[in-house]
Scaffold this active site. Sequence first.
Site, PDB file in Angstrom:
ATOM      1  N   GLY A 102       0.821  -1.215   0.000  1.00 30.93           N
ATOM      2  CA  GLY A 102       0.000   0.000   0.000  1.00 30.93           C
ATOM      3  C   GLY A 102       0.854   1.265   0.000  1.00 30.93           C
ATOM      4  N   CYS A 103       0.302   2.339  -0.576  1.00 29.45           N
ATOM      5  CA  CYS A 103       1.039   3.609  -0.640  1.00 29.45           C
ATOM      6  C   CYS A 103       1.007   4.339   0.694  1.00 29.45           C
ATOM      7  CB  CYS A 103       0.440   4.532  -1.699  1.00 29.45           C
ATOM      8  SG  CYS A 103       1.005   4.148  -3.342  1.00 29.45           S
ATOM      9  N   VAL A 104      -0.099   4.183   1.426  1.00 27.90           N
ATOM     10  CA  VAL A 104      -0.237   4.935   2.677  1.00 27.90           C
ATOM     11  C   VAL A 104      -0.489   3.975   3.836  1.00 27.90           C
ATOM     12  CG1 VAL A 104      -1.529   6.690   3.917  1.00 27.90           C
ATOM     13  CG2 VAL A 104      -1.183   6.902   1.468  1.00 27.90           C
TER      14      VAL A 104
END
Lengths: 104, 177
Positions: A102-104
């Site tokens: 995931g990016c965040v």
Amino acid sequence: MPVTTLLDREIHVDDEGFLTVYDEWDEALGAELANQIGIEMTDEHWSLIRFLREDFKEKGETATTRRVQSAGGVPTKRQFELFPKKPAKKMAYIAGLPKPHGCV
Amino acid sequence: MAVKKNAPIVPNFGDDEESGRKLAIICSKGNLDMAYPGLILANAALGEGVETHLFFTFWGFDMIAKKRMNDLKFSPTGNTAMHMPIGDIRVPQALAPVPGMQAVATKMLKKQIADLGVPEVPDFLEQIVGAGGHLWACRMSADMNKYTEADLRDDVEGIISASDFIELTAGAQLLFI
């Protein structure tokens, strides 16, 4: 897929050294992985690692620092204190999980 | 690469190297959609152990202004890449400025972001500060808005001039958003 030896066990890992087989991990191995990257484990460290293991089993992916905060209840700030500089990757490594996607 | 026989394969987290890598992000937009790229990149950089500074200027000032930060909007007006949530249907530009469209679009975008587990802007900034990020406000924007530090998030480290920011971020990689 590389195989490496820790605690006299053969462990399947990716090219960087992250474990690739969920069931090859147990807490004794987790402690050794932490030792390899210079993290001294306390109960607080373990509770995060256990959360990551459970969450992976349920969701099929490694929790990001955001998820460890929102679902695991440990603020990002504390995660950085416990696993300095790169908490997401270090937690994943010790928990025997792939790096989070995931990016965040 | 020479590998010691029987040495276990362990990831290199770069703890022993002092990379000195620094990232400076200038946030100049106050639209909801344009607030996120800087925050996502800052958060990613911090997660990689990179020293990160954000400078809020012009419309980006809204992201750190107490009275405005909870109320950023997204408008399809002028955005020809705006699609409906299902399929590849574009929002016709003639409809984009219709009353109510902005509210609908904002609500929709907020939901999509929340569904991905990504925090709202104020929460996201708190997370960034928690991860060691630095927030700076632009002097000229503060003067234009007649704002003082009291009007800004408490974790903003200071209202500084453009040259202060340049000095502070010597050697940093820079992103202007």
